[in-house]
Design a protein around this motif. Structure first.
Motif, short mmCIF file in Angstrom:
data_model
loop_
_atom_site.label_atom_id
_atom_site.label_comp_id
_atom_site.label_asym_id
_atom_site.label_seq_id
_atom_site.Cartn_x
_atom_site.Cartn_y
_atom_site.Cartn_z
N SER A 131 -18.91 35.81 -15.39
CA SER A 131 -18.25 36.61 -14.24
C SER A 131 -17.33 35.86 -13.39
O SER A 131 -17.01 36.30 -12.59
CB SER A 131 -19.45 37.04 -13.52
N GLU A 132 -16.80 34.78 -13.78
CA GLU A 132 -15.77 34.00 -13.10
C GLU A 132 -14.40 34.60 -13.30
O GLU A 132 -14.03 35.12 -14.45
CB GLU A 132 -15.87 32.46 -13.43
N MET A 133 -13.36 34.48 -12.31
CA MET A 133 -12.22 35.18 -12.56
C MET A 133 -11.32 34.03 -12.95
O MET A 133 -11.11 33.03 -12.15
CB MET A 133 -11.71 35.84 -11.19
N LYS A 134 -10.68 34.14 -13.79
CA LYS A 134 -9.71 33.25 -14.44
C LYS A 134 -8.33 33.78 -14.83
O LYS A 134 -8.37 35.27 -15.10
CB LYS A 134 -10.39 32.38 -15.66
N SER A 135 -7.15 32.99 -15.00
CA SER A 135 -6.03 33.58 -15.36
C SER A 135 -6.10 33.89 -16.95
O SER A 135 -6.79 33.48 -17.75
CB SER A 135 -4.83 32.56 -15.42
N LYS A 136 -5.33 35.08 -17.19
CA LYS A 136 -5.78 35.62 -18.72
C LYS A 136 -5.35 34.56 -19.66
O LYS A 136 -5.90 34.57 -20.68
CB LYS A 136 -4.27 36.87 -18.79
N LYS A 137 -4.43 33.68 -19.49
CA LYS A 137 -3.80 32.91 -20.54
C LYS A 137 -5.25 31.67 -20.78
O LYS A 137 -5.14 31.26 -21.96
CB LYS A 137 -2.72 31.80 -19.86
N GLU A 138 -6.09 31.46 -19.92
CA GLU A 138 -7.08 30.61 -20.24
C GLU A 138 -8.31 31.01 -20.85
O GLU A 138 -9.12 30.57 -21.43
CB GLU A 138 -7.75 30.10 -18.92
N MET A 139 -8.25 32.62 -20.98
CA MET A 139 -9.26 33.12 -21.61
C MET A 139 -9.11 33.94 -23.17
O MET A 139 -7.95 33.71 -23.59
CB MET A 139 -9.81 34.35 -20.75
N ILE A 140 -10.36 34.12 -23.83
CA ILE A 140 -10.18 34.66 -24.96
C ILE A 140 -10.46 36.13 -24.90
O ILE A 140 -11.29 36.50 -24.32
CB ILE A 140 -11.05 34.04 -25.98
N ARG A 141 -9.88 36.96 -25.66
CA ARG A 141 -9.88 38.51 -25.35
C ARG A 141 -10.91 38.81 -26.79
O ARG A 141 -10.04 38.69 -27.91
CB ARG A 141 -8.65 38.91 -25.34
N VAL A 142 -11.77 39.76 -26.24
CA VAL A 142 -12.58 40.22 -27.52
C VAL A 142 -11.77 41.61 -27.55
O VAL A 142 -11.93 42.35 -26.34
CB VAL A 142 -14.18 40.19 -27.15
N MET A 153 13.23 35.48 -3.06
CA MET A 153 12.44 34.89 -4.22
C MET A 153 10.84 34.96 -4.19
O MET A 153 10.32 34.61 -3.22
CB MET A 153 12.59 33.42 -4.72
N SER A 154 10.37 35.91 -4.92
CA SER A 154 8.85 36.16 -4.86
C SER A 154 8.13 35.59 -6.06
O SER A 154 8.70 35.26 -6.91
CB SER A 154 8.44 37.69 -4.91
N THR A 155 6.97 35.05 -5.70
CA THR A 155 6.33 34.41 -6.82
C THR A 155 5.74 35.14 -7.72
O THR A 155 5.12 36.44 -7.20
CB THR A 155 5.25 33.44 -6.18
N LYS A 156 5.77 34.93 -8.92
CA LYS A 156 5.41 35.79 -9.99
C LYS A 156 3.67 35.86 -9.95
O LYS A 156 2.92 35.03 -9.70
CB LYS A 156 5.60 35.30 -11.49
N LYS A 157 3.12 37.11 -9.77
CA LYS A 157 1.69 37.32 -9.87
C LYS A 157 1.11 37.00 -11.11
O LYS A 157 1.48 37.47 -12.25
CB LYS A 157 1.57 38.73 -9.68
N ILE A 158 -0.17 36.04 -11.26
CA ILE A 158 -0.73 35.81 -12.45
C ILE A 158 -1.75 36.49 -12.65
O ILE A 158 -2.65 36.96 -11.60
CB ILE A 158 -1.19 34.39 -12.31
N PRO A 159 -1.79 37.37 -13.73
CA PRO A 159 -2.90 38.36 -14.16
C PRO A 159 -4.43 37.65 -14.20
O PRO A 159 -4.49 36.74 -15.22
CB PRO A 159 -2.61 39.20 -15.36
N LEU A 160 -5.21 38.23 -13.33
CA LEU A 160 -6.67 37.54 -13.40
C LEU A 160 -7.56 38.33 -14.39
O LEU A 160 -7.52 39.71 -13.94
CB LEU A 160 -7.07 37.33 -12.26
N ARG A 161 -8.49 37.75 -15.01
CA ARG A 161 -9.70 38.52 -15.80
C ARG A 161 -10.91 38.05 -15.32
O ARG A 161 -11.03 36.71 -15.19
CB ARG A 161 -9.12 38.68 -17.17
N GLN A 162 -11.94 38.80 -15.33
CA GLN A 162 -13.07 38.33 -15.36
C GLN A 162 -13.87 38.04 -16.65
O GLN A 162 -13.93 38.94 -17.71
CB GLN A 162 -14.06 39.48 -14.43
#
Length: 89
Positions: A15-26, A1-10
């Motif tokens: 300029s902070e790196m956070k998970s994609k779900k926490e952010m708003i996409r323009v 069992m491998s842990t699922k990779k969480i996509p990070l975005r800047q």
């Protein structure tokens, strides 16, 4: 069992790196239109922002969105995005 990779975005503001779900996409649509993509699944070039007005203002000041989309952004577009951002933060 491998842990699922969480996509990070800047964030283009702070300029902070956070998970994609926490952010708003323009999103820049193929018609050169800038909109907020709440689903994160629409077609086009995306840039990410933290859901706070502080980060939005930093992105405007540092021209973070203009750099991401490689285009000049009119003031009216920023005003529209700012109104939409107020609903989140």
């Amino acid at each position: 069992m491998s842990t699922k990779k969480i996509p990070l975005r800047q964030c283009v503001g702070c300029s902070e790196m956070k998970s994609k779900k926490e952010m708003i996409r323009v999103l820049k649509t193929p018609e050169e239109e800038l909109i907020l993509d709440t689903t994160g699944r629409k077609n086009g070039r995306g840039a990410y922002l933290c859901p706070s007005m502080e980060c939005f203002k930093k992105a405007v000041k540092s021209k973070g969105l203009e750099r991401s989309f490689k285009m000049a952004i009119p003031k009216e577009v920023y005003e529209t995005l700012e109104k939409e951002m107020e609903q989140f933060g």
